[in-house]
Design a protein around this motif. Structure first.
Motif, PDB file in Angstrom:
ATOM      1  N   GLY A  48       0.826  -1.207   0.000  1.00 46.62           N
ATOM      2  CA  GLY A  48       0.000   0.000   0.000  1.00 46.62           C
ATOM      3  C   GLY A  48       0.856   1.251   0.000  1.00 46.62           C
ATOM      4  N   SER A  49       0.259   2.369  -0.427  1.00 49.49           N
ATOM      5  CA  SER A  49       0.972   3.646  -0.419  1.00 49.49           C
ATOM      6  C   SER A  49      -0.050   4.763  -0.308  1.00 49.49           C
ATOM      7  N   GLU A  50       0.399   5.916   0.203  1.00 48.61           N
ATOM      8  CA  GLU A  50      -0.519   7.040   0.348  1.00 48.61           C
ATOM      9  C   GLU A  50       0.236   8.358   0.453  1.00 48.61           C
ATOM     10  N   ARG A  74      -4.553   1.309   9.184  1.00 52.19           N
ATOM     11  CA  ARG A  74      -4.306   0.737   7.851  1.00 52.19           C
ATOM     12  C   ARG A  74      -3.115  -0.220   7.874  1.00 52.19           C
ATOM     13  N   LEU A  75      -2.080   0.157   8.622  1.00 52.07           N
ATOM     14  CA  LEU A  75      -0.883  -0.692   8.705  1.00 52.07           C
ATOM     15  C   LEU A  75      -1.215  -2.035   9.366  1.00 52.07           C
ATOM     16  N   ASP A  76      -2.004  -1.965  10.434  1.00 51.91           N
ATOM     17  CA  ASP A  76      -2.393  -3.197  11.143  1.00 51.91           C
ATOM     18  C   ASP A  76      -3.228  -4.105  10.232  1.00 51.91           C
ATOM     19  N   ALA A  77      -4.171  -3.483   9.521  1.00 51.24           N
ATOM     20  CA  ALA A  77      -5.062  -4.267   8.647  1.00 51.24           C
ATOM     21  C   ALA A  77      -4.281  -4.953   7.531  1.00 51.24           C
ATOM     22  N   ALA A  78      -3.231  -4.287   7.044  1.00 49.10           N
ATOM     23  CA  ALA A  78      -2.440  -4.851   5.932  1.00 49.10           C
ATOM     24  C   ALA A  78      -1.251  -5.677   6.424  1.00 49.10           C
ATOM     25  N   GLU A  79      -1.127  -5.806   7.765  1.00 49.72           N
ATOM     26  CA  GLU A  79      -0.017  -6.569   8.370  1.00 49.72           C
ATOM     27  C   GLU A  79       1.337  -6.080   7.863  1.00 49.72           C
ATOM     28  N   VAL A  80       1.511  -4.767   7.922  1.00 53.92           N
ATOM     29  CA  VAL A  80       2.745  -4.132   7.422  1.00 53.92           C
ATOM     30  C   VAL A  80       3.879  -4.321   8.428  1.00 53.92           C
ATOM     31  N   VAL A 103       6.316  -1.071  13.818  1.00 49.32           N
ATOM     32  CA  VAL A 103       6.971  -1.514  12.576  1.00 49.32           C
ATOM     33  C   VAL A 103       8.370  -0.907  12.512  1.00 49.32           C
ATOM     34  N   LYS A 104       9.175  -1.370  11.543  1.00 52.91           N
ATOM     35  CA  LYS A 104      10.444  -0.703  11.263  1.00 52.91           C
ATOM     36  C   LYS A 104      10.166   0.412  10.266  1.00 52.91           C
ATOM     37  N   LEU A 105      11.021   1.451  10.298  1.00 52.46           N
ATOM     38  CA  LEU A 105      10.790   2.599   9.433  1.00 52.46           C
ATOM     39  C   LEU A 105      12.091   3.030   8.749  1.00 52.46           C
ATOM     40  N   LEU A 106      11.990   3.349   7.483  1.00 47.96           N
ATOM     41  CA  LEU A 106      13.124   3.875   6.713  1.00 47.96           C
ATOM     42  C   LEU A 106      12.701   5.176   6.058  1.00 47.96           C
TER      43      LEU A 106
END
Length: 424
Positions: A48-50, A74-80, A103-106
């Protein structure tokens, strides 16, 4: 972590759009470019992207609390597992967002570094990527440093040994930077010897430059018959690639393919790949390859011109604009572009894929290079040893005679070499 596990890393891309900021690129195209960057990273699945509109960044968390909760759902729903933020993120913002989202972030710099690490092939390229990574991570001591022992592959930001969070102090990083600088100095000396050897070969250097994914490597392959990696992928080429090309009615040339430029490329990364770009500074002729079918081709061209200016490209070096991918433009617009290219000096519309316009391109290169070298007479004083040494390094001295005040030389050089000599 196995390659299977790595392949399952689910990523989400966020492009923060600062509404009050003047920008060259539209947010939707910037997001598309960020998606292309992610595709260039091995072992990622973009789910996903936004675009997130921001009036101004929040110092502690970049985004406001409401937006953070909204994105988290949204992140939880998509298992990011990994979020890529297309822009700068401070260490504090990174830690806070990672904690809130789980989550990890870059950020953009981290993503580009990861790609550079995966693509660098020459020893110099590998060393420079490691140095850029160390400089970038010096303030981000929450990251792991086990990746520094690895000779190739990713930097460990996404997965692998860098997955574990271990502390590393700045002194350890600085010591590593000193070691890398020493290694790099040795590699650069070898490279300078190679360049000096090339200078003794009286072949003009023609450098391909352009926005990443403009089709430089495809054109390079067409003109040289080489098999440089040419993919529809950002940063497909990172290390300089040079080949001799024999022009039908002109001199032999050395054609150089270089790293693609990109908007908002962090300054430390431009510095990291200065060696690649040095080939451009040494060039007698520059071909600026543009993806003329891209909606933001003008903005991309401006980015390239800005970087060339920042690098200090001589104004005397002629630059040809090569409008590539003309085959992808609709017929009506194509006719307009081809008409413009014919009217504008030093501009040519081509397709590296179909081969259209390549004969005219080679003829234009021949025309610009033919008659480029000319003879001149110089008188140097005994104190001008540096100038004399430079002339011999450039292999332009034809004759030399001693005079009462120094040396009289006859040289055969290009206008670019003359301009550089005058500035010594």
């Amino acid at each position: 972590m196995s390659s299977e596990d790595q392949a399952s890393t689910r990523a989400w891309i966020i492009h923060p759009d600062l509404t009050r900021e003047e920008r060259r690129h539209a947010a939707e195209y910037a997001l598309a470019e960020a998606e292309s960057l992610a595709v260039a990273l091995p072992g990622l699945e973009v789910v996903g992207s936004e675009i997130v509109r921001l009036a101004k960044p929040v110092p502690a968390t970049l985004l406001g609390s409401g937006k953070i909760e909204e994105v988290k759902a949204r992140l939880d729903a998509a298992e990011v597992e990994l979020v890529l933020v297309d822009g700068p993120v401070t260490p504090v913002q990174q830690r806070n967002l990672e904690k809130k989202w789980g989550v990890k972030l870059l950020d953009r710099t981290g993503v580009i570094l990861e790609i550079f690490s995966d693509r660098a092939r020459t020893r110099e390229g590998v060393l420079q990527v490691e140095m850029a990574a160390l400089s970038y991570q010096r303030t981000r001591l929450v990251r792991a440093w086990t990746h520094l022992e690895r000779q190739r592959g990713g930097l460990g930001f996404v997965g692998g040994p860098g997955e574990t969070q271990i502390e590393a102090d700045r002194r350890a990083i600085d010591e590593q930077l000193v070691r890398l600088r020493r290694q790099l100095e040795r590699v650069v000396k070898t490279r300078e010897l190679h360049r000096a050897a090339r200078a003794k070969v009286p072949f003009p250097i023609v450098a391909l430059v352009g926005y990443t994914n403009a089709g430089k490597s495809t054109l390079f392959n067409r003109l040289t018959g080489a098999s440089v990696l040419a993919k529809d992928m950002l940063f497909a080429t990172l290390d300089p690639t040079m080949r001799r090309v024999e022009l039908e009615e002109g001199p032999e040339i050395i054609l150089s393919d270089t790293v693609g430029f990109i908007s908002d490329l962090p300054t430390q990364l431009v510095a990291a790949f200065r060696a690649t770009l040095e080939e451009v500074l040494e060039a007698d002729l520059v071909l600026h390859v543009r993806d003329i079918a891209h909606p933001e081709t003008e903005e991309q061209a401006q980015d390239v011109n800005d970087i060339l200016q920042d690098l200090g490209l001589d104004e005397e070096v002629p630059v040809l604009e090569i409008w590539n991918k003309i085959d992808l433009v609709d017929p009506e617009k194509r006719a307009v572009l081809e008409g413009r290219a014919e009217r504008e000096e030093d501009t040519l519309a081509i397709s590296a894929v179909t081969g259209e316009g390549l004969d005219r391109l080679l003829a234009l290169i021949t025309d610009r290079l033919s008659g480029m070298r000319f003879e001149a007479e110089l008188d140097l004083g005994f104190a001008d040893g540096r100038k004399r040494a430079w002339l011999y390094e450039q292999n332009v001295v034809q004759e030399e005679a001693q005079t009462e005040t120094g040396q009289h030389l006859r040289v055969l050089w290009t206008p670019v070499q003359e301009a550089r000599f005058r500035r010594l």
